[in-house]
Design a protein around this motif. Structure first.
Motif, PDB file in Angstrom:
ATOM      1  N   HIS A  44     -34.166   9.311  -4.386  1.00 36.35           N
ATOM      2  CA  HIS A  44     -33.425   9.966  -3.299  1.00 36.35           C
ATOM      3  C   HIS A  44     -32.318   9.113  -2.692  1.00 36.35           C
ATOM      4  O   HIS A  44     -32.250   8.938  -1.464  1.00 36.35           O
ATOM      5  CB  HIS A  44     -34.394  10.436  -2.210  1.00 36.35           C
ATOM      6  N   GLY A  45     -31.487   8.579  -3.542  1.00 35.67           N
ATOM      7  CA  GLY A  45     -30.285   7.902  -3.055  1.00 35.67           C
ATOM      8  C   GLY A  45     -30.522   6.569  -2.372  1.00 35.67           C
ATOM      9  O   GLY A  45     -29.589   5.951  -1.876  1.00 35.67           O
ATOM     10  N   GLU A  46     -31.769   6.094  -2.350  1.00 37.37           N
ATOM     11  CA  GLU A  46     -32.068   4.824  -1.661  1.00 37.37           C
ATOM     12  C   GLU A  46     -31.856   3.653  -2.632  1.00 37.37           C
ATOM     13  O   GLU A  46     -32.799   3.070  -3.162  1.00 37.37           O
ATOM     14  CB  GLU A  46     -33.496   4.830  -1.101  1.00 37.37           C
ATOM     15  N   ASP A 201     -29.862  13.154  -3.517  1.00 33.90           N
ATOM     16  CA  ASP A 201     -30.092  13.810  -2.217  1.00 33.90           C
ATOM     17  C   ASP A 201     -30.907  13.010  -1.201  1.00 33.90           C
ATOM     18  O   ASP A 201     -31.802  12.269  -1.554  1.00 33.90           O
ATOM     19  CB  ASP A 201     -30.734  15.193  -2.392  1.00 33.90           C
ATOM     20  N   ARG A 202     -30.546  13.284   0.022  1.00 30.58           N
ATOM     21  CA  ARG A 202     -31.140  12.706   1.244  1.00 30.58           C
ATOM     22  C   ARG A 202     -30.655  11.291   1.550  1.00 30.58           C
ATOM     23  O   ARG A 202     -30.262  11.016   2.657  1.00 30.58           O
ATOM     24  CB  ARG A 202     -32.678  12.718   1.211  1.00 30.58           C
ATOM     25  N   GLY A 203     -30.700  10.384   0.588  1.00 30.04           N
ATOM     26  CA  GLY A 203     -30.266   9.008   0.857  1.00 30.04           C
ATOM     27  C   GLY A 203     -28.796   8.829   0.522  1.00 30.04           C
ATOM     28  O   GLY A 203     -28.164   9.690  -0.091  1.00 30.04           O
ATOM     29  N   PRO A 204     -28.215   7.675   0.914  1.00 29.90           N
ATOM     30  CA  PRO A 204     -26.760   7.524   0.905  1.00 29.90           C
ATOM     31  C   PRO A 204     -26.087   7.102  -0.417  1.00 29.90           C
ATOM     32  O   PRO A 204     -24.888   7.254  -0.530  1.00 29.90           O
ATOM     33  CB  PRO A 204     -26.530   6.430   1.952  1.00 29.90           C
ATOM     34  N   GLU A 205     -26.846   6.547  -1.394  1.00 30.41           N
ATOM     35  CA  GLU A 205     -26.122   5.956  -2.524  1.00 30.41           C
ATOM     36  C   GLU A 205     -26.652   6.331  -3.913  1.00 30.41           C
ATOM     37  O   GLU A 205     -26.911   5.451  -4.743  1.00 30.41           O
ATOM     38  CB  GLU A 205     -26.131   4.422  -2.383  1.00 30.41           C
ATOM     39  N   PRO A 206     -26.775   7.618  -4.194  1.00 27.35           N
ATOM     40  CA  PRO A 206     -27.270   7.989  -5.529  1.00 27.35           C
ATOM     41  C   PRO A 206     -26.310   7.551  -6.634  1.00 27.35           C
ATOM     42  O   PRO A 206     -26.743   7.233  -7.744  1.00 27.35           O
ATOM     43  CB  PRO A 206     -27.349   9.518  -5.462  1.00 27.35           C
ATOM     44  N   ASP A 207     -25.025   7.498  -6.313  1.00 28.68           N
ATOM     45  CA  ASP A 207     -24.034   7.119  -7.333  1.00 28.68           C
ATOM     46  C   ASP A 207     -24.263   5.684  -7.797  1.00 28.68           C
ATOM     47  O   ASP A 207     -24.125   5.367  -8.980  1.00 28.68           O
ATOM     48  CB  ASP A 207     -22.612   7.289  -6.775  1.00 28.68           C
ATOM     49  N   LYS A 208     -24.655   4.819  -6.851  1.00 29.61           N
ATOM     50  CA  LYS A 208     -24.913   3.423  -7.247  1.00 29.61           C
ATOM     51  C   LYS A 208     -26.191   3.337  -8.074  1.00 29.61           C
ATOM     52  O   LYS A 208     -26.301   2.492  -8.959  1.00 29.61           O
ATOM     53  CB  LYS A 208     -25.043   2.546  -6.013  1.00 29.61           C
ATOM     54  N   ILE A 209     -27.143   4.188  -7.773  1.00 33.75           N
ATOM     55  CA  ILE A 209     -28.360   4.207  -8.602  1.00 33.75           C
ATOM     56  C   ILE A 209     -27.972   4.615 -10.019  1.00 33.75           C
ATOM     57  O   ILE A 209     -28.414   4.002 -10.999  1.00 33.75           O
ATOM     58  CB  ILE A 209     -29.409   5.192  -8.032  1.00 33.75           C
ATOM     59  N   GLY A 556     -42.287   7.741  -5.261  1.00 36.74           N
ATOM     60  CA  GLY A 556     -41.983   6.370  -4.854  1.00 36.74           C
ATOM     61  C   GLY A 556     -41.813   6.198  -3.356  1.00 36.74           C
ATOM     62  O   GLY A 556     -41.757   5.073  -2.857  1.00 36.74           O
ATOM     63  N   GLY A 557     -41.702   7.319  -2.645  1.00 41.36           N
ATOM     64  CA  GLY A 557     -41.598   7.220  -1.194  1.00 41.36           C
ATOM     65  C   GLY A 557     -40.385   6.435  -0.731  1.00 41.36           C
ATOM     66  O   GLY A 557     -40.367   5.857   0.345  1.00 41.36           O
ATOM     67  N   PHE A 558     -39.347   6.420  -1.572  1.00 35.45           N
ATOM     68  CA  PHE A 558     -38.149   5.680  -1.195  1.00 35.45           C
ATOM     69  C   PHE A 558     -37.428   6.361  -0.037  1.00 35.45           C
ATOM     70  O   PHE A 558     -36.746   5.742   0.743  1.00 35.45           O
ATOM     71  CB  PHE A 558     -37.196   5.556  -2.385  1.00 35.45           C
ATOM     72  N   SER A 559     -37.605   7.693   0.031  1.00 30.56           N
ATOM     73  CA  SER A 559     -36.858   8.472   1.001  1.00 30.56           C
ATOM     74  C   SER A 559     -37.325   8.161   2.420  1.00 30.56           C
ATOM     75  O   SER A 559     -38.453   8.450   2.795  1.00 30.56           O
ATOM     76  CB  SER A 559     -37.054   9.960   0.700  1.00 30.56           C
ATOM     77  N   LYS A 560     -36.418   7.566   3.181  1.00 31.24           N
ATOM     78  CA  LYS A 560     -36.790   7.158   4.539  1.00 31.24           C
ATOM     79  C   LYS A 560     -37.247   8.347   5.360  1.00 31.24           C
ATOM     80  O   LYS A 560     -38.152   8.257   6.169  1.00 31.24           O
ATOM     81  CB  LYS A 560     -35.578   6.526   5.223  1.00 31.24           C
ATOM     82  N   ALA A 561     -36.590   9.481   5.120  1.00 36.49           N
ATOM     83  CA  ALA A 561     -36.873  10.658   5.928  1.00 36.49           C
ATOM     84  C   ALA A 561     -38.333  11.072   5.843  1.00 36.49           C
ATOM     85  O   ALA A 561     -38.841  11.762   6.716  1.00 36.49           O
ATOM     86  CB  ALA A 561     -35.977  11.801   5.478  1.00 36.49           C
ATOM     87  N   TYR A 562     -39.020  10.673   4.781  1.00 39.82           N
ATOM     88  CA  TYR A 562     -40.386  11.141   4.595  1.00 39.82           C
ATOM     89  C   TYR A 562     -41.446  10.078   4.858  1.00 39.82           C
ATOM     90  O   TYR A 562     -42.630  10.344   4.776  1.00 39.82           O
ATOM     91  CB  TYR A 562     -40.545  11.716   3.177  1.00 39.82           C
ATOM     92  N   GLN A 563     -40.997   8.869   5.188  1.00 39.47           N
ATOM     93  CA  GLN A 563     -41.985   7.790   5.267  1.00 39.47           C
ATOM     94  C   GLN A 563     -42.981   7.950   6.403  1.00 39.47           C
ATOM     95  O   GLN A 563     -44.128   7.533   6.291  1.00 39.47           O
ATOM     96  CB  GLN A 563     -41.286   6.432   5.345  1.00 39.47           C
ATOM     97  N   SER A 564     -42.556   8.607   7.468  1.00 35.64           N
ATOM     98  CA  SER A 564     -43.499   8.751   8.571  1.00 35.64           C
ATOM     99  C   SER A 564     -44.650   9.691   8.206  1.00 35.64           C
ATOM    100  O   SER A 564     -45.722   9.609   8.782  1.00 35.64           O
ATOM    101  CB  SER A 564     -42.775   9.254   9.813  1.00 35.64           C
TER     102      SER A 564
END
Ligand SMILES: O=P(O)(O)OC[C@H]1O[C@](O)(COP(=O)(O)O)[C@@H](O)[C@@H]1O
Ligand SMILES: [Mn+2]
Length: 643
Positions: A44-46, A201-209, A556-564
């Motif tokens: 997710h873009g992280e 989606d959701r995170g800021p840098e999928p292009d770099k991934i 992987g739970g990389f998505s910050k939006a879902y960590q809580s």
């Protein structure tokens, strides 16, 4: 093999010795332990968090260091060495700033280079020399090999060896060498990477991934629902395009579209400014580190509404022309009473809040305004002509599949749609009814067709890519319906619920998992299903290993939006010749913190499975390929050199 093929092959292997050498080489490789597979999902873009997991090989790098140096180095020294291997350039800078004299630094260089040269043979002990050579920094291969394969039984070469290292240091090449060796070690620790979906989606840098993956030495991708949304947009689906833009607006990530992929959002912004005001339901979800002015937030809020309305309108004609999608229930714009500001869904009427229907004609709610039509057409043209997006989408197609059978396991992002009794759900498309693996194969065939025909925007294949994002029997979505409209406009939270496919509770059952493995032609005694897609709620005691170990869920739970909601960051999986290990990750804060504090956000290990006998290359997918190559070479040997 026919004569032509033999001729071609004989050109490459033009002597008996060459054929024989290759056969011996390949036979020997079959007897090596299998390489380590690394599974990650839901990136997710992280990019930063993903980089960390990739660089530390889910803890494998540190483990190897400890194996070798645990009696020599303290915990802190091991951590510092590990950090140097993860982030060599940055860590070198930090370390060097601590030295006051060149002598001190040079001593340190010698020690570190020596340690790295001790680590490399250990990390590469499963590989052939050729494979190791490919992993070495190309500019130093000769020198490193000299040092790696030191033989100084007769002590004639002691000075020769120490002079190599000294010269490297005095010629100021040490930093380059250390960085190169660090990447070699990273690469040796993981042989093959599986990305089980949702890069975007959701995170800021999928292009770099994507750029990282393009450079990675060996990988495959199982598409996630968010990835096919991007593929769909690129392949000509305007509704997929509206969705990716909506999600970027929702998470304040329009930079990905504008800056990373170079798409001009001006026309959309103009439309948004003309028709929309502030609206609390469409304010961007911020994840903490974005610095946005009120003015910028307002602008995003307007764009978010403009593109959401285009999306809802574009859904209508697809639902109407595709009975087989069975989505009439989602024709919500037509179920709105625009005067009373109400909507009737499944027989229940709900008041609408935060409405933004100013471009909707109640007589023909799905009709796009001329301006909206122009905006979406222009956007489609731009994304199909973005050089970078083209590169990324082509790579996603080349390395990706809907599911993958690999070394006995089934890798799939979402699910295999089941009914509540555990039977495969079926769908009838163009008169043909399919379920399970056959249905998934059809989905993939359509996606590939759509991608090959970006100029077709309303054909079945293109519509089906959108179905993969949101349809009831999509193996990527895995839910009855997507309640985007309800979540924006209806207060009653019960309407927001997205009912999961029965797969998600049936997958707890070992027999069901065994049956699915069998349906995919895999051995249920050996195989596992590996899923991403659903965050594992560790907080609530959910176990990522299910069905007696047959099912492993590794969001992987990389998505910050879902960590809580999950309680930890998430999981990755490692599969080496001794078995499978699940690694739990704590939240990743930042690269800077890792560099400074040397803390690793890892990792409880849970053993998923232990091989009774060490697994060899012979028993892997690659092993199968090698066996075929050997058979071919034997044929060549017979036909050309044995007569
Ligand atoms: O929380 P958001 O960003 O609105 O997204 C919610 C939507 O994402 C989905 O969960 C799909 O995304 P995931 O694959 O990440 O779960 C939909 O089911 C849901 O409607
Ligand atoms: Mn997903």
């Amino acid at each position: 093999m026919n004569k032509k093929h033999l001729d071609l092959l004989a050109e490459k292997y033009d002597s008996e010795e060459k054929v024989v050498t290759e056969i011996i080489n390949l036979e020997a490789i079959l007897n090596l332990p299998k390489g380590t597979e690394h599974f990650v999902s839901d990136l997710h873009g992280e990019y930063q968090a993903f980089q960390h997991v990739l660089r530390n090989g889910s803890g494998k790098v540190k483990e190897k260091i400890s194996d070798i140096f645990k009696n020599e180095l303290t915990e802190d020294e091991i951590s510092e060495f590990a950090t140097l291997i993860y982030y060599p350039e940055e860590k070198l800078k930090l370390i060097k700033s601590n030295f006051t004299s060149d002598e001190e630094l040079n001593e340190w260089y010698k020690t570190i280079i020596e340690r790295m040269l001790q680590l490399i043979p250990y990390a590469s002990s499963k590989y052939t020399r050729t494979k190791l050579r490919k992993a070495l920094p190309s500019q130093f291969v000769f020198l490193i090999e000299e040092l790696l394969y030191k033989t100084d039984k007769y002590t004639n070469k002691t000075d020769y060896y120490s002079s190599i290292t000294e010269q490297i240091i005095s010629l100021r090449q040490a930093d380059k060498l250390i960085s190169g060796l660090a990447y070699t070690i990273q690469r040796l620790v993981v042989d093959h990477l599986h990305v089980v979906g949702d890069i975007y989606d959701r995170g800021p840098e999928p292009d770099k991934i994507m750029d990282t993956l393009i450079d990675y030495h060996s990988l495959d991708i199982q598409w996630g629902n968010h990835d096919v949304l991007w593929l769909g947009a690129y392949a000509g689906s305007k509704v997929c395009l509206a969705n990716i833009l909506r999600i970027c607006a929702r998470y304040a990530n329009l930079d990905i579209i504008e800056d990373a992929y170079g798409i001009n959002l001006r026309p959309l912004l103009n439309l948004a400014e003309k028709y929309y005001e502030d609206n609390p339901a469409f304010r961007p979800k911020l994840q903490g580190d974005e610095r946005l002015t009120e003015q910028e937030k307002l602008q995003i809020t307007k764009i978010h509404q403009a593109i959401a309305m285009i999306q809802f309108k574009l859904e209508s004609p697809i639902i109407k022309r595709r009975d087989c999608f069975n989505m009439e229930g989602r024709l919500l714009l037509e179920k709105v009473d625009y005067d009373r500001k109400e909507v009737t869904i499944k027989g229940e009427t709900h008041p609408l809040e935060n409405g933004c229907f100013q471009t909707v004609d109640p007589e023909d709610p799905a009709r796009l305004l001329e301006e909206e039509q122009q905006v979406i057409d222009k956007l489609l043209f731009s994304i199909q002509h973005s050089e970078k997006l083209t590169r990324h989408m082509k790579f996603l197609m080349k390395k990706g599949n809907l599911y993958l059978k690999y070394n006995g396991n089934l890798l799939i992002h979402g699910c295999i749609p089941l009914d509540k009794d555990g039977n495969m759900e079926t769908m009838t498309i163009e008169g043909e009814t399919r379920g399970g693996r056959e249905l998934l194969d059809l989905f993939e065939e359509k996606l590939r067709y759509s991608f090959a025909h970006p100029e077709m925007t309303e054909d079945l294949a293109t519509d089906m890519v959108w179905y993969l994002w949101t349809g009831e029997y999509s193996s990527l979505f895995g839910k009855r319906e997507m309640t985007t409209f309800e979540r924006y406009f209806i207060k009653d939270k019960s309407t927001h619920k997205e009912e999961k496919n029965p797969y998600y509770y049936l997958r707890e059952n070992e027999d069901v998992c065994r049956k699915m493995l069998e349906d995919f032609g895999l051995d249920p005694a050996q195989g596992h299903i590996i899923n991403g897609h659903t965050p594992v709620k560790e907080i609530e005691g959910e176990n990522p290993v299910k069905a007696g170990g047959k099912m492993v869920v590794i969001d992987g739970g990389f998505s910050k939006a879902y960590q809580s909601t999950t309680g930890i960051a998430g999981y990755t999986l490692l599969f080496n010749s001794f078995g499978m290990q699940l690694v739990a990750h704590q939240k990743f804060s930042s690269k800077e913190e890792v560099l400074k504090e040397g803390i690793d956000v890892l990792s409880v290990r849970r053993l998923v499975d232990k091989e009774l006998e060490r697994k060899m290359v012979r028993e892997t997918n690659i092993g199968e390929e090698i066996k075929e190559q050997i058979a071919t070479l034997r044929e060549l040997l017979e036909a050309r050199y044995m007569k």
